[in-house]
Design an enzyme around this catalytic site. Structure first.
Site, PDB file in Angstrom:
ATOM      1  N   GLN A  74       0.835  -1.202   0.000  1.00  0.00           N
ATOM      2  CA  GLN A  74       0.000   0.000   0.000  1.00  0.00           C
ATOM      3  C   GLN A  74       0.871   1.254   0.000  1.00  0.00           C
ATOM      4  OE1 GLN A  74      -3.183   0.000   2.823  1.00  0.00           O
ATOM      5  NE2 GLN A  74      -4.036   1.866   1.989  1.00  0.00           N
ATOM      6  N   PHE A  75       1.123   1.765  -1.199  1.00  0.00           N
ATOM      7  CA  PHE A  75       1.958   2.963  -1.323  1.00  0.00           C
ATOM      8  C   PHE A  75       1.309   4.171  -0.660  1.00  0.00           C
ATOM      9  CE2 PHE A  75      -0.820   3.659  -4.913  1.00  0.00           C
ATOM     10  CZ  PHE A  75      -0.910   5.040  -5.014  1.00  0.00           C
ATOM     11  N   THR A  76      -0.012   4.157  -0.500  1.00  0.00           N
ATOM     12  CA  THR A  76      -0.704   5.320   0.058  1.00  0.00           C
ATOM     13  C   THR A  76      -0.350   5.569   1.517  1.00  0.00           C
ATOM     14  OG1 THR A  76      -2.677   4.047   0.639  1.00  0.00           O
ATOM     15  CG2 THR A  76      -2.629   5.084  -1.547  1.00  0.00           C
TER      16      THR A  76
END
Length: 144
Positions: A74-76
């Site tokens: 999850q890059f967010t």
């Protein structure tokens, strides 16, 4: 490297309507984000911390009871929404950097003895979970 860890009774991730990873017993759902300067030291630290953190029932760790982990990239987690209304993703490492490190954390966990289920890196995923507690913890590797 940053992780949001949830104690769950069960969790699964679907891609295109098909389940690609699931844990059907109590364990940990891990959302994992990678930043630009992460490398092997962060991989080892995060895997050991995830395997050993005592947030399961009766202050046990996944390693104590052999609990499974579902690890989702999850890059967010490195989004920054302090200014304006649209977050920036500048602190998130690009896919060619973060995917090998995500894979390495999963391999390291398996090497420690963990049963690891995974999402699909970069895919549009639907994650379903039953939180237990609820217990949610943010882990971040220490600065070098």
């Amino acid at each position: 490297m940053r992780a949001v860890v949830q104690r769950v009774r069960s969790a699964q991730v679907e891609v295109g309507g098909a389940v690609v990873g699931a844990i059907t017993e109590p364990g940990l759902l891990v959302y994992l984000g990678v930043t630009h300067d992460d490398g092997d030291p962060e991989v080892g630290w995060m895997a050991r911390k995830l395997w050993g953190v005592r947030i399961l029932r009766e202050e046990q760790s996944a390693s104590d009871v052999g609990a499974p982990l579902l690890v989702v990239s999850q890059f967010t987690l490195y989004g920054d929404a302090r200014k304006g209304r649209r977050p920036t993703w500048q602190a998130a490492a690009p896919g060619p950097v973060s995917e090998p490190l995500y894979d390495a954390v999963c391999r390291e966990l398996a090497g420690l003895g963990a049963h690891v289920e995974r999402g699909v890196f970069g895919a549009d995923m639907a994650v379903t979970s039953v939180n237990d507690g609820p217990i949610t913890l943010i882990l971040e590797t220490p600065p070098r």
